[in-house]
Write an enzyme that holds these catalytic residues in place. Structure first.
Site, mmCIF file in Angstrom:
data_model
loop_
_atom_site.group_PDB
_atom_site.id
_atom_site.type_symbol
_atom_site.label_atom_id
_atom_site.label_comp_id
_atom_site.label_asym_id
_atom_site.label_seq_id
_atom_site.Cartn_x
_atom_site.Cartn_y
_atom_site.Cartn_z
ATOM 1 N N THR A 37 0.807 -1.219 0.000
ATOM 2 C CA THR A 37 0.000 0.000 0.000
ATOM 3 C C THR A 37 0.844 1.274 0.000
ATOM 4 O OG1 THR A 37 -0.122 -0.095 2.415
ATOM 5 C CG2 THR A 37 -1.938 -1.091 1.177
ATOM 6 N N LYS A 38 2.163 1.164 0.149
ATOM 7 C CA LYS A 38 3.022 2.342 0.215
ATOM 8 C C LYS A 38 3.470 2.771 -1.180
ATOM 9 C CE LYS A 38 2.834 2.358 4.714
ATOM 10 N NZ LYS A 38 1.824 1.308 4.929
ATOM 11 N N THR A 39 3.935 4.005 -1.290
ATOM 12 C CA THR A 39 4.296 4.538 -2.603
ATOM 13 C C THR A 39 5.552 3.879 -3.166
ATOM 14 O OG1 THR A 39 5.377 6.365 -1.448
ATOM 15 C CG2 THR A 39 3.171 6.753 -2.296
#
Length: 387
Positions: free
Chosen positions: A192-194
């Site tokens: 879910t992180k960039t």
């Protein structure tokens, strides 16, 4: 409005072909984990990206592993006279669970209403600081704390400080000076992180001995031998995850630009909506590009907004819920009063965010927010031309 439900978070990792370019040498080397060549390459490239002239990164199996290893490397396990881990209630459950796995009892503190993080001055004056073995400061939604103030807090109290900066990858890239020689900073590379390795994390620490302690903690307490010499666990990143991370780095600039454009489009949509919606909009660069947040006027408006988003087939989330102190597992943990945490938990709502979220979808989301909230939105000013 929509034929299909639109998720609040919709990540996309590199294509299999891009990852395979890094994986195809593994069977020749027969080195799949235990700090292999791909992990070493990932750490080197990340260190360069963070502007360091030497390695400052230890890759881990997850963000939780990074946090747990950092606690062990700085504070060790809990002792009878220092049983508490000071940490905010306004955070993800992994923060407190990592402290528990190191033997600490979470002691929940309220956060500052402007930074949404712990106030170092308040911690230094806290009557229970003499019973704290570690202080875990969170960078909420990627908003980095004042590292100089935290270094001063450590010097003043003698209590180890660790930063849970799970979502702050972009903020560290933008301000590499936040990597400390005293205080480890923990990142998550969850999907879910960039920036993501699928599942993974890292500890950023400019102190070589400190980094060796992280390596030891994540390898069963081993360091240059097969003898367990300290508390530890299996927290190493596999070569497969490192391959995903290397492929992600190859496309990182394009992905960052896409996220920037989505955040910019959100701001433009709020500015031109003509609606009067009392609230505040937060997006990159102030917070991680993984989030788009609306701080509603009050809890009633926030609750109504959640209903309207759901009806309109848009996902939403209270990312930190109403605080860890309200969760079943942590109900018996000691805590201070939680006025700010309660207020943020009631009013701060996560809107859909993805690097490829279309302008049309953004317009529809903003229409729902504007129609629900009824008065003008005051949104955080965009940095002209910046990321």
């Amino acid at each position: 409005m929509n034929a299909q439900f639109h998720k609040v978070c919709n990540p996309l990792l590199p294509e299999a072909a891009a990852i395979f370019e890094y994986l195809k040498t593994l069977n020749q080397a027969r080195w799949y984990t235990n700090r292999g060549t791909l992990q070493a390459s990932l750490e080197e490239r990340l260190s360069m990206l963070f502007g360091a002239d030497h390695n400052v990164v230890v890759a881990t199996a997850s963000g939780s592993a990074a946090l747990e290893a950092s606690i062990l490397a700085t504070a060790g396990t809990a002792t009878p006279d220092k049983p508490y881990a000071f940490l905010p209630s306004y955070t993800f459950a992994a923060t407190a669970l990592a402290a528990e796995r190191c033997g600490y009892t979470p002691y929940f503190l309220d956060v500052d209403p402007e930074t949404w993080s712990l106030d170092p001055d308040m911690i230094a004056r806290h009557p229970k600081i003499i019973n704290a073995g570690v202080i875990i400061v969170v960078a909420p939604y990627g908003r980095m704390p004042d590292m100089v103030a935290l270094e001063t807090l450590y010097k003043k109290t003698g209590v180890a400080v660790v930063v849970d900066a799970a979502a702050a990858f972009e903020q560290v890239v933008a301000a590499p000076g936040c990597i400390s020689a005293t205080i480890p900073v923990c990142l998550s590379f969850h999907a879910t992180k960039t920036f993501s390795t699928g599942e993974g994390g890292a500890v950023l620490w400019s102190d070589q001995i400190g980094r060796e302690s992280i390596v030891q903690a994540t390898n069963f307490g081993f360091l240059n031998s097969r003898e367990c010499r300290s508390a530890g666990f299996n927290g190493k990143m596999s070569e497969y995850s490192a391959a995903v991370g290397l492929a992600m780095l190859d496309m990182l600039e394009e992905r960052r630009q896409e996220y920037f454009e989505v955040s910019h489009t959100y701001r433009q949509a709020f500015a031109s909506s003509g609606a009067n919606s009392s609230g505040q909009f937060f997006a990159s660069p102030e917070i991680s590009s993984a989030y788009a947040l609306i701080l509603a006027r009050d809890s009633i408006v926030a609750a109504e907004l959640c209903v309207e988003l759901q009806v309109s087939q848009f996902g939403w989330r209270r990312w930190y819920e109403s605080g860890l102190h309200n969760m079943a597992h942590f109900l018996d943990c000691p805590r201070d009063a939680m006025a700010v945490t309660t207020d943020l938990g009631d009013r701060l709502i996560g809107l859909p965010m993805a690097h490829d979220l279309s302008e049309d979808k953004i317009a529809q989301i903003v229409d729902v927010v504007a129609a629900t909230c009824e008065t003008e939105v005051a949104f955080v000013a965009e940095q002209a031309g910046g990321r």
